[in-house]
Write a protein that holds these residues in place. Structure first.
Motif, PDB file in Angstrom:
ATOM      1  N   PRO A  22       0.805  -1.221   0.000  1.00 36.40           N
ATOM      2  CA  PRO A  22       0.000   0.000   0.000  1.00 36.40           C
ATOM      3  C   PRO A  22       0.840   1.274   0.000  1.00 36.40           C
ATOM      4  O   PRO A  22       0.499   2.241  -0.663  1.00 36.40           O
ATOM      5  CB  PRO A  22      -0.816  -0.111   1.294  1.00 36.40           C
ATOM      6  CG  PRO A  22      -0.824  -1.545   1.621  1.00 36.40           C
ATOM      7  CD  PRO A  22       0.456  -2.106   1.102  1.00 36.40           C
TER       8      PRO A  22
ATOM      9  N   LEU B 278      -8.268   9.420  -4.291  1.00 35.38           N
ATOM     10  CA  LEU B 278      -7.884   8.134  -3.705  1.00 35.38           C
ATOM     11  C   LEU B 278      -8.969   7.608  -2.766  1.00 35.38           C
ATOM     12  O   LEU B 278      -9.244   6.407  -2.738  1.00 35.38           O
ATOM     13  CB  LEU B 278      -6.557   8.263  -2.960  1.00 35.38           C
ATOM     14  CG  LEU B 278      -5.316   8.406  -3.826  1.00 35.38           C
ATOM     15  CD1 LEU B 278      -4.094   8.672  -2.965  1.00 35.38           C
ATOM     16  CD2 LEU B 278      -5.099   7.167  -4.675  1.00 35.38           C
ATOM     17  N   THR B 279      -9.594   8.500  -2.020  1.00 31.18           N
ATOM     18  CA  THR B 279     -10.670   8.092  -1.127  1.00 31.18           C
ATOM     19  C   THR B 279     -11.856   7.538  -1.912  1.00 31.18           C
ATOM     20  O   THR B 279     -12.435   6.513  -1.530  1.00 31.18           O
ATOM     21  CB  THR B 279     -11.122   9.283  -0.264  1.00 31.18           C
ATOM     22  OG1 THR B 279     -10.000   9.822   0.416  1.00 31.18           O
ATOM     23  CG2 THR B 279     -12.159   8.865   0.744  1.00 31.18           C
TER      24      THR B 279
ATOM     25  N   LEU C 272     -10.887   4.038  -3.202  1.00 29.17           N
ATOM     26  CA  LEU C 272     -10.924   3.040  -2.133  1.00 29.17           C
ATOM     27  C   LEU C 272     -12.351   2.727  -1.707  1.00 29.17           C
ATOM     28  O   LEU C 272     -12.681   1.570  -1.420  1.00 29.17           O
ATOM     29  CB  LEU C 272     -10.100   3.518  -0.942  1.00 29.17           C
ATOM     30  CG  LEU C 272      -8.602   3.601  -1.175  1.00 29.17           C
ATOM     31  CD1 LEU C 272      -7.915   4.241   0.023  1.00 29.17           C
ATOM     32  CD2 LEU C 272      -8.013   2.232  -1.463  1.00 29.17           C
TER      33      LEU C 272
ATOM     34  N   ASN D 156     -13.900   0.474  -4.340  1.00 30.22           N
ATOM     35  CA  ASN D 156     -13.359  -0.882  -4.227  1.00 30.22           C
ATOM     36  C   ASN D 156     -14.002  -1.630  -3.068  1.00 30.22           C
ATOM     37  O   ASN D 156     -14.310  -2.819  -3.175  1.00 30.22           O
ATOM     38  CB  ASN D 156     -11.845  -0.850  -4.032  1.00 30.22           C
ATOM     39  CG  ASN D 156     -11.110  -0.484  -5.295  1.00 30.22           C
ATOM     40  OD1 ASN D 156     -11.666  -0.562  -6.382  1.00 30.22           O
ATOM     41  ND2 ASN D 156      -9.871  -0.085  -5.152  1.00 30.22           N
ATOM     42  N   GLU D 157     -14.219  -0.943  -1.954  1.00 27.79           N
ATOM     43  CA  GLU D 157     -14.853  -1.570  -0.798  1.00 27.79           C
ATOM     44  C   GLU D 157     -16.301  -1.941  -1.114  1.00 27.79           C
ATOM     45  O   GLU D 157     -16.785  -2.999  -0.736  1.00 27.79           O
ATOM     46  CB  GLU D 157     -14.786  -0.630   0.406  1.00 27.79           C
ATOM     47  CG  GLU D 157     -15.249  -1.247   1.687  1.00 27.79           C
ATOM     48  CD  GLU D 157     -14.349  -2.367   2.170  1.00 27.79           C
ATOM     49  OE1 GLU D 157     -14.870  -3.299   2.810  1.00 27.79           O
ATOM     50  OE2 GLU D 157     -13.148  -2.323   1.894  1.00 27.79           O
TER      51      GLU D 157
END
Length: 87
Positions: free
Chosen positions: A16, A64-65, A68, A71-72
């Motif tokens: 990461p 980026l948030t 992510l 993706n979650e």
């Protein structure tokens, strides 16, 4: 001899951290290059240059948030689909 910039411990995964560095480095270097060009062209307002740099880092963090979070969300959908298939 341990590296002075990032002391490694056994069992620490760098995945990461390296992905984050790879994502941020090109964007930040482009912003820095633009600020240098502005300075060479006579724009010496360092306060606005700092604000530009800060806003670009906020934009990178926001993107980026969002990545992510999506993706979650995909992982939870896949997990629900697997659970329904097993029933």
């Amino acid at each position: 001899m341990e590296p002075w910039f990032f002391p490694l411990e056994e069992g620490v995964g760098l995945g990461p951290a390296l992905e984050l560095c790879i994502a941020i480095t090109p964007a930040s270097s482009q912003v820095c290059q633009l600020i240098i060009e502005k300075g060479e062209n006579g724009d010496k307002d360092y306060i606005w240059h700092c604000i530009d740099l800060f806003l670009d880092f906020v934009m990178i963090f926001r993107k980026l948030t969002l990545i992510l979070a999506s993706n979650e969300k995909d992982k939870t959908k896949e997990k629900k689909a697997k659970d329904e298939a097993l029933k």
